[in-house]
Write a protein that holds these residues in place. Structure first.
Motif, mmCIF file in Angstrom:
data_model
loop_
_atom_site.group_PDB
_atom_site.id
_atom_site.type_symbol
_atom_site.label_atom_id
_atom_site.label_comp_id
_atom_site.label_asym_id
_atom_site.label_seq_id
_atom_site.Cartn_x
_atom_site.Cartn_y
_atom_site.Cartn_z
ATOM 1 N N GLU A 104 41.825 80.449 35.235
ATOM 2 C CA GLU A 104 40.374 80.654 35.125
ATOM 3 C C GLU A 104 39.595 79.377 35.448
ATOM 4 O O GLU A 104 39.979 78.291 35.006
ATOM 5 C CB GLU A 104 40.007 81.117 33.700
ATOM 6 C CG GLU A 104 40.570 82.487 33.366
ATOM 7 C CD GLU A 104 40.390 82.867 31.907
ATOM 8 O OE1 GLU A 104 39.450 82.379 31.256
ATOM 9 O OE2 GLU A 104 41.217 83.667 31.411
ATOM 10 N N ILE A 105 38.516 79.542 36.206
ATOM 11 C CA ILE A 105 37.592 78.436 36.491
ATOM 12 C C ILE A 105 36.457 78.494 35.470
ATOM 13 O O ILE A 105 35.918 79.578 35.200
ATOM 14 C CB ILE A 105 37.014 78.556 37.919
ATOM 15 C CG1 ILE A 105 38.117 78.344 38.962
ATOM 16 C CG2 ILE A 105 35.871 77.555 38.140
ATOM 17 C CD1 ILE A 105 37.618 78.445 40.404
ATOM 18 N N ILE A 118 30.936 79.980 26.803
ATOM 19 C CA ILE A 118 31.557 79.360 27.978
ATOM 20 C C ILE A 118 32.063 80.501 28.861
ATOM 21 O O ILE A 118 32.796 81.383 28.393
ATOM 22 C CB ILE A 118 32.726 78.420 27.583
ATOM 23 C CG1 ILE A 118 32.225 77.225 26.742
ATOM 24 C CG2 ILE A 118 33.497 77.937 28.823
ATOM 25 C CD1 ILE A 118 31.401 76.176 27.481
ATOM 26 N N PHE A 119 31.656 80.485 30.116
ATOM 27 C CA PHE A 119 31.967 81.568 31.056
ATOM 28 C C PHE A 119 33.039 81.116 32.039
ATOM 29 O O PHE A 119 32.976 79.997 32.568
ATOM 30 C CB PHE A 119 30.712 81.949 31.845
ATOM 31 C CG PHE A 119 29.635 82.486 30.959
ATOM 32 C CD1 PHE A 119 29.546 83.842 30.697
ATOM 33 C CD2 PHE A 119 28.726 81.626 30.356
ATOM 34 C CE1 PHE A 119 28.563 84.338 29.848
ATOM 35 C CE2 PHE A 119 27.730 82.118 29.514
ATOM 36 C CZ PHE A 119 27.654 83.472 29.256
ATOM 37 N N THR A 120 33.984 82.011 32.287
ATOM 38 C CA THR A 120 35.028 81.695 33.261
ATOM 39 C C THR A 120 35.209 82.860 34.238
ATOM 40 O O THR A 120 34.746 83.981 33.989
ATOM 41 C CB THR A 120 36.388 81.412 32.574
ATOM 42 O OG1 THR A 120 36.863 82.626 31.975
ATOM 43 C CG2 THR A 120 36.282 80.308 31.538
ATOM 44 N N ILE A 121 35.871 82.541 35.332
ATOM 45 C CA ILE A 121 36.180 83.560 36.344
ATOM 46 C C ILE A 121 37.580 83.283 36.881
ATOM 47 O O ILE A 121 37.990 82.114 36.974
ATOM 48 C CB ILE A 121 35.111 83.520 37.468
ATOM 49 C CG1 ILE A 121 35.216 84.732 38.394
ATOM 50 C CG2 ILE A 121 35.184 82.225 38.274
ATOM 51 C CD1 ILE A 121 34.000 84.900 39.314
ATOM 52 N N GLN A 165 34.125 93.734 37.475
ATOM 53 C CA GLN A 165 33.745 93.075 36.214
ATOM 54 C C GLN A 165 34.447 91.723 36.051
ATOM 55 O O GLN A 165 35.216 91.516 35.110
ATOM 56 C CB GLN A 165 34.055 93.999 35.025
ATOM 57 C CG GLN A 165 33.431 95.394 35.177
ATOM 58 C CD GLN A 165 34.034 96.421 34.257
ATOM 59 O OE1 GLN A 165 33.942 96.305 33.037
ATOM 60 N NE2 GLN A 165 34.665 97.432 34.831
ATOM 61 N N PRO A 166 34.134 90.798 36.967
ATOM 62 C CA PRO A 166 34.923 89.565 37.042
ATOM 63 C C PRO A 166 34.494 88.465 36.064
ATOM 64 O O PRO A 166 34.559 87.291 36.409
ATOM 65 C CB PRO A 166 34.657 89.120 38.486
ATOM 66 C CG PRO A 166 33.244 89.527 38.729
ATOM 67 C CD PRO A 166 33.043 90.812 37.963
ATOM 68 N N TRP A 167 34.038 88.837 34.874
ATOM 69 C CA TRP A 167 33.534 87.834 33.934
ATOM 70 C C TRP A 167 34.398 87.730 32.691
ATOM 71 O O TRP A 167 35.001 88.693 32.244
ATOM 72 C CB TRP A 167 32.089 88.169 33.546
ATOM 73 C CG TRP A 167 31.838 89.640 33.344
ATOM 74 C CD1 TRP A 167 32.241 90.405 32.280
ATOM 75 C CD2 TRP A 167 31.152 90.536 34.243
ATOM 76 N NE1 TRP A 167 31.846 91.711 32.457
ATOM 77 C CE2 TRP A 167 31.168 91.822 33.639
ATOM 78 C CE3 TRP A 167 30.512 90.371 35.470
ATOM 79 C CZ2 TRP A 167 30.572 92.934 34.244
ATOM 80 C CZ3 TRP A 167 29.923 91.479 36.064
ATOM 81 C CH2 TRP A 167 29.960 92.736 35.449
ATOM 82 N N LYS A 168 34.434 86.536 32.148
ATOM 83 C CA LYS A 168 35.074 86.298 30.839
ATOM 84 C C LYS A 168 34.182 85.358 30.064
ATOM 85 O O LYS A 168 33.576 84.455 30.652
ATOM 86 C CB LYS A 168 36.443 85.655 31.018
ATOM 87 C CG LYS A 168 37.494 86.624 31.455
ATOM 88 C CD LYS A 168 38.854 86.228 30.922
ATOM 89 C CE LYS A 168 39.802 87.384 31.143
ATOM 90 N NZ LYS A 168 41.189 87.011 30.928
ATOM 91 N N HIS A 197 29.106 87.696 38.816
ATOM 92 C CA HIS A 197 29.110 86.880 37.604
ATOM 93 C C HIS A 197 27.688 86.415 37.278
ATOM 94 O O HIS A 197 27.254 86.431 36.122
ATOM 95 C CB HIS A 197 30.050 85.687 37.801
ATOM 96 C CG HIS A 197 30.567 85.109 36.524
ATOM 97 N ND1 HIS A 197 29.744 84.484 35.627
ATOM 98 C CD2 HIS A 197 31.815 85.063 36.002
ATOM 99 C CE1 HIS A 197 30.476 84.070 34.600
ATOM 100 N NE2 HIS A 197 31.726 84.413 34.802
ATOM 101 N N GLY A 198 26.951 86.042 38.324
ATOM 102 C CA GLY A 198 25.565 85.600 38.134
ATOM 103 C C GLY A 198 24.694 86.704 37.556
ATOM 104 O O GLY A 198 23.815 86.442 36.721
ATOM 105 N N MET A 199 24.938 87.927 37.998
ATOM 106 C CA MET A 199 24.138 89.042 37.469
ATOM 107 C C MET A 199 24.457 89.279 35.996
ATOM 108 O O MET A 199 23.578 89.618 35.201
ATOM 109 C CB MET A 199 24.378 90.292 38.307
ATOM 110 C CG MET A 199 23.719 90.157 39.657
ATOM 111 S SD MET A 199 23.780 91.652 40.608
ATOM 112 C CE MET A 199 25.338 91.390 41.438
#
Ligand SMILES: Cc1cc2nc3c(=O)[nH]c(=O)nc-3n(C[C@H](O)[C@H](O)[C@H](O)COP(=O)(O)O)c2cc1C
Length: 231
Positions: free
Chosen positions: A196-197, A140-143, A52-55, A155-157
């Protein structure tokens, strides 16, 4: 009442195929409960070993304005903003991608009546990204930067699931890589740590159906162009 198999197919297909990038939104608000529901559904997206690599950072109202101002008043023009965290696009476009990219760009500018040499108007249109095309909600999405390419697939999914879950609630979206090169301006406003990117942004809200940019129906290749049945 339970929906039949056919109805389910129609509902799911409609949610997927009615998704499009909306670039003009109504001011109609979206409540936090709805945003949370969408994110909860989307978090059912699969990820390698369930990492679950999403923020996600959600902004509305004053915070959203602050973010827009930080970017638009930074004096950093889009062409100078650095893709120094990750590269979304290749350095040099090549076929068949170059033609596809041009086609959607021309189609959008055509609908807006922006001519091929009207670079100022193109820039103005690009800057509409940074007000989330007037959507009431900005995401805004970060990883985590230590993660590998596999987690970016996951993350794309997650992103796509958000966009489809939004459709199920009558809402529309526009995913926005345009935010990524402005991570320096975004970080302090949202308090995003260095680990985070910034992957991308996303506008979320109700479509303004009166705007020509929203009539764009981007093309797709026929499946023969990308499918091989190996027999
Ligand atoms: C990760 C991602 C980033 C994108 N970034 C932008 C963006 O910054 N600004 C924009 O107007 N559209 C952006 N798009 C939308 C694409 O241009 C759009 O998906 C494509 O042209 C296909 O059109 P459709 O989404 O309407 O089907 C992005 C799409 C994705 C998937």
């Amino acid at each position: 009442m339970k929906s039949s198999g056919h109805e389910k197919t129609a509902i799911v297909d409609e949610a997927i195929t009615s998704r499009k990038s909306v670039r003009a939104f109504l001011p109609t608000p979206v409540d936090d409960r709805t945003i949370c529901d969408i994110l909860e559904v989307a978090a059912r997206a699969p990820s390698g070993t369930n990492m679950q690599p999403w923020k996600v950072y959600v902004v509305k109202g004053n915070r959203k304005q602050e973010l827009s101002d930080a970017i638009l008043n930074s004096g950093v023009r889009a062409e100078k903003a650095a893709w120094d965290e990750y590269k979304y696009y290749p350095d040099q476009f090549f076929e068949p991608y170059l033609s596809r990219r041009r086609a959607v760009g021309f189609a959008l500018y055509g609908l807006l009546g922006i001519g091929k040499r009207e670079t100022d108007r193109m820039r103005e249109q690009h800057d509409r990204n940074f007000v989330f095309f007037d959507a009431p909600v900005g995401l805004i999405f970060t990883i985590d930067r230590r993660l590998n390419m596999g987690s970016w697939v996951d993350h794309g999914m997650f992103l796509q699931s958000i966009m489809v879950a939004a459709r199920a609630r009558g809402l529309h979206t526009c995913p926005q890589a345009a935010f990524a090169p402005y991570h320096r301006q975004i970080r302090p406003v949202l308090d995003i740590p260095d680990e985070e990117i910034v992957v991308c942004g996303m506008a979320l809200g109700h479509e303004d159906t009166t705007k020509p940019e929203n009539t764009l129906r981007s093309e797709r290749e026929p499946i023969e162009a990308f499918v091989t049945f190996v027999k």
